[in-house]
Design a protein around this motif. Sequence first.
Motif, PDB file in Angstrom:
ATOM      1  N   SER A  33      46.775  64.741  12.332  1.00  0.00           N
ATOM      2  CA  SER A  33      45.548  65.052  11.926  1.00  0.00           C
ATOM      3  C   SER A  33      45.428  66.485  11.723  1.00  0.00           C
ATOM      4  O   SER A  33      44.928  67.142  10.784  1.00  0.00           O
ATOM      5  CB  SER A  33      44.287  64.359  12.775  1.00  0.00           C
ATOM      6  OG  SER A  33      44.498  63.187  13.128  1.00  0.00           O
ATOM      7  N   TYR A  50      40.755  56.235   1.595  1.00  0.00           N
ATOM      8  CA  TYR A  50      39.916  56.078   2.701  1.00  0.00           C
ATOM      9  C   TYR A  50      40.165  55.081   3.838  1.00  0.00           C
ATOM     10  O   TYR A  50      39.565  54.912   4.795  1.00  0.00           O
ATOM     11  CB  TYR A  50      38.242  55.837   2.104  1.00  0.00           C
ATOM     12  CG  TYR A  50      37.994  54.773   1.760  1.00  0.00           C
ATOM     13  CD1 TYR A  50      37.144  53.811   2.230  1.00  0.00           C
ATOM     14  CD2 TYR A  50      38.421  54.298   0.369  1.00  0.00           C
ATOM     15  CE1 TYR A  50      36.765  52.670   1.946  1.00  0.00           C
ATOM     16  CE2 TYR A  50      37.942  53.027  -0.339  1.00  0.00           C
ATOM     17  CZ  TYR A  50      37.080  52.293   0.592  1.00  0.00           C
ATOM     18  OH  TYR A  50      36.852  51.005   0.030  1.00  0.00           O
ATOM     19  N   VAL A  87      43.138  57.138  11.540  1.00  0.00           N
ATOM     20  CA  VAL A  87      41.619  57.391  11.223  1.00  0.00           C
ATOM     21  C   VAL A  87      41.392  58.914  10.942  1.00  0.00           C
ATOM     22  O   VAL A  87      40.733  59.683  10.356  1.00  0.00           O
ATOM     23  CB  VAL A  87      40.634  56.869  12.393  1.00  0.00           C
ATOM     24  CG1 VAL A  87      40.868  57.376  13.814  1.00  0.00           C
ATOM     25  CG2 VAL A  87      39.164  57.213  11.881  1.00  0.00           C
ATOM     26  N   LEU A 128      40.060  60.830   7.617  1.00  0.00           N
ATOM     27  CA  LEU A 128      38.788  61.694   8.014  1.00  0.00           C
ATOM     28  C   LEU A 128      39.183  63.206   7.062  1.00  0.00           C
ATOM     29  O   LEU A 128      38.256  63.773   6.553  1.00  0.00           O
ATOM     30  CB  LEU A 128      38.403  61.967   9.088  1.00  0.00           C
ATOM     31  CG  LEU A 128      37.744  60.650   9.854  1.00  0.00           C
ATOM     32  CD1 LEU A 128      37.565  60.796  11.280  1.00  0.00           C
ATOM     33  CD2 LEU A 128      36.677  60.482   9.131  1.00  0.00           C
ATOM     34  N   ALA A 165      36.915  63.998   3.889  1.00  0.00           N
ATOM     35  CA  ALA A 165      35.995  64.960   3.962  1.00  0.00           C
ATOM     36  C   ALA A 165      35.991  66.222   3.004  1.00  0.00           C
ATOM     37  O   ALA A 165      35.276  66.478   2.386  1.00  0.00           O
ATOM     38  CB  ALA A 165      36.137  65.717   5.563  1.00  0.00           C
ATOM     39  N   ASN A 182      33.245  56.917   4.216  1.00  0.00           N
ATOM     40  CA  ASN A 182      34.092  57.194   5.452  1.00  0.00           C
ATOM     41  C   ASN A 182      35.274  56.671   5.717  1.00  0.00           C
ATOM     42  O   ASN A 182      35.870  55.810   4.751  1.00  0.00           O
ATOM     43  CB  ASN A 182      33.031  56.775   6.531  1.00  0.00           C
ATOM     44  CG  ASN A 182      33.192  57.219   8.042  1.00  0.00           C
ATOM     45  OD1 ASN A 182      34.051  58.167   8.197  1.00  0.00           O
ATOM     46  ND2 ASN A 182      32.575  57.052   9.063  1.00  0.00           N
ATOM     47  N   ALA A 183      35.958  57.056   6.782  1.00  0.00           N
ATOM     48  CA  ALA A 183      37.495  56.667   6.672  1.00  0.00           C
ATOM     49  C   ALA A 183      37.306  55.008   7.223  1.00  0.00           C
ATOM     50  O   ALA A 183      36.431  54.974   8.304  1.00  0.00           O
ATOM     51  CB  ALA A 183      38.311  57.505   7.863  1.00  0.00           C
TER      52      ALA A 183
END
Length: 342
Positions: free
Chosen positions: A54, A86, A91, A95, A99, A332-333
């Motif tokens: 991430s 997505y 996760v 995201l 975003a 959203n994810a």
Amino acid sequence: MSESKEINILAIESSCDETAAAVVRNGREVRSNIISSQIDLHKLYGGVVPEIASRKHIEKINQVIEEALSEAGTTLDEIDVIGVTYGPGLVGALLVGVAEAKAIAWAKDIPLVGVHHIEGHISANYIEHPDLEPPFVCLVASGGHTHLVCVKEYGKYEILGRTRDDAAGEAYDKVARAIGLGYPGGPKIDRIAKEGNPDAIQFPKAKVNDAEYDFSFSGLKSAVLNYINGCKMKGETFDPADLAASFQKAVVEVLVGNSMRAAEKLGMKKFAIAGGVASNSALREAMEEACEKRGMKFYRPSPIYCTDNAAMIGAAAYYEYLAGTRSGWDLNAVPNLKLGER
């Protein structure tokens, strides 16, 4: 929406260990495809560490988008659609991409299209095969997924079979780690298997009684680990190349067998493969031979489009856009998103 209108899509992919962006015209023409891989970093830990992945996506995402636009010789002002993965995936990684895509779509006031990661892999075949159109059967095999899918129309899928436990790529990674090859396991096993005897060790090939097209690789993985442990307990040695070749033969035979039975039963004359495992040389050769024997046209992406990339997301986003799909600011994810879900 008419397909004659030129649609330029900026696609973003950040579902696992690669940050990627691409510019794709009309779903088939790749104007740029930039990938920033984290594999060398995750090798230190023997697999993907979600938190590290991430953070790296955050560091790299603006850079890959700028490179993709630059290589395509375009700017955000000339982009018609933003496509983004997505789900499914990690996760935190998802995201970051979602975003970023929402921010660009909002700032430039252009449509946002959320894309299913597996649909992206299937759509990778459209990039290099202008003649490929639905319906066809596709095997999607990667580290996280093993699906046998009937592509009925663009964006419309029927799942014929799926793994009950480990995905094919997951089994490759675990076996490679046990042999001492490290991460990522798929390419390493593929490479040393060429030096081994695929008939040296007889490993089990699982069949799922109540679903003839489903897969199961957990038993095969366990059999390999038990074989290695047995050798260690007896003080015997084994040839890693023979073990890799024998393991790979068992995986490939199951993937090809289930795939061909499904395609024949449906009367399909077009068959495709997709996903990271689709770059495996033994699988590609076996599938090509099996399709040729049955008079089926065989489609496979180049290896660069088998592993995670954004060009495939751009291809999928194009057909979703033509079908009227528009994602809202609440996109959203969805880490466990099922194929066909919206």
